[in-house]
Design a protein around this motif. Structure first.
Motif: not given
Length: 276
Positions: A154-178
């Protein structure tokens, strides 16, 4: 408390959720050492050089480059470019974390590949082909979905936060500028305590985390990687560079590693990782 020191860039609950998100990502995806050998993707041609490819072929080329940066280049994927209007997707409000509405410029699902196996199908709007930076942001978000699909934790905050965690993961992968440059987010205040809730500009907006949240995530991610967060400022819109500066100043005065280790993920509905 130092009243004259750098101010925390986010409300307390949003800040702590980001720390929880980064702890979860580090535990799930091979830790700090792997994060430090990753790169920060930039829009100067170093990561996405000019190409003779056009249209859908160029989109596919960009997706391949994004997956290489994310270190999942060999994962099976099919990209579908769609002519339809972006879907208006509503997401719930979780304290200060979630914008009210946003354009879903891409979608992701795992489907059968026709030979008994599975692959990821990413659908993106053909409208973005003329704006490669925005297309990279969309595809990076969907690639982050793909990465997150590899875990059942489970992601932190549950499914209601899944899209937010996905954005955070994209930054974590190196795409924060974009992601930062692609977001257009209008804040308004609700509640006696000044809690910030988000309202999106409907035309041309994308993503789920607010601009300031994305810049805070970028500052945390770059600090964890052992790089200077402000190296990203030259590629950002001026107001985003200011948000990044505020976040970087605050983080520089803290032990962000200790802050992340101190987070109890069970408080966010995410049980401890095996061996953690």
């Amino acid at each position: 408390m130092n009243l004259f020191g750098p101010k925390r860039p986010l409300a307390a609950d949003e800040w702590e959720w980001q720390l929880a998100g980064f702890r979860w990502l580090l535990e799930e995806f091979e830790g700090l050492d792997k994060h430090r050998v990753g790169i920060l993707a930039t829009p100067d041609g170093a990561c996405f050089p000019d190409s003779k490819q056009t249209g859908d072929a160029r989109a596919a080329e960009l997706l391949g480059q994004i997956m290489t940066i994310a270190d999942i280049a060999d994962w099976p994927v099919r990209l579908v470019m769609d002519d339809g209007e972006p879907e208006l997707r509503a997401v719930s409000q979780i304290h200060a974390l979630t914008p009210e509405t946003g354009w879903a410029m891409g979608t992701f699902q795992i489907i059968e590949d026709g030979t008994g196996g599975w692959l990821a199908e990413i659908v993106a709007s053909r409208q973005q082909i003329g704006n490669e930076a925005a297309l990279v942001a969309t595809l990076a978000h969907e690639v982050a979905h793909y990465l997150l699909s590899s875990t059942e934790r489970p992601v932190p905050g549950g499914e209601d936060c899944h899209e937010l965690l996905t954005d955070l993961a994209a930054v974590f992968l190196g795409f924060g500028i974009f992601l930062g440059n692609g977001a257009r987010f209008s804040r308004h205040t609700q509640g006696e305590l000044g809690t910030q809730y988000g309202g999106w500009f409907v035309a041309g907006s994308q993503g789920y985390l607010s601009e300031r949240a994305l810049m805070t995530a970028l500052a945390i991610s770059e600090t964890l990687a052992g790089r200077d967060p402000m190296a990203a400022a030259a590629y950002l819109k001026p107001h985003l560079a200011q948000d990044l500066k505020q976040a970087a100043r605050y983080i520089a005065k803290r032990d962000i590693f200790a802050d992340i280790r101190a987070i109890d993920l069970s408080e966010y509905g995410a049980p401890a990782a095996a061996g953690a």
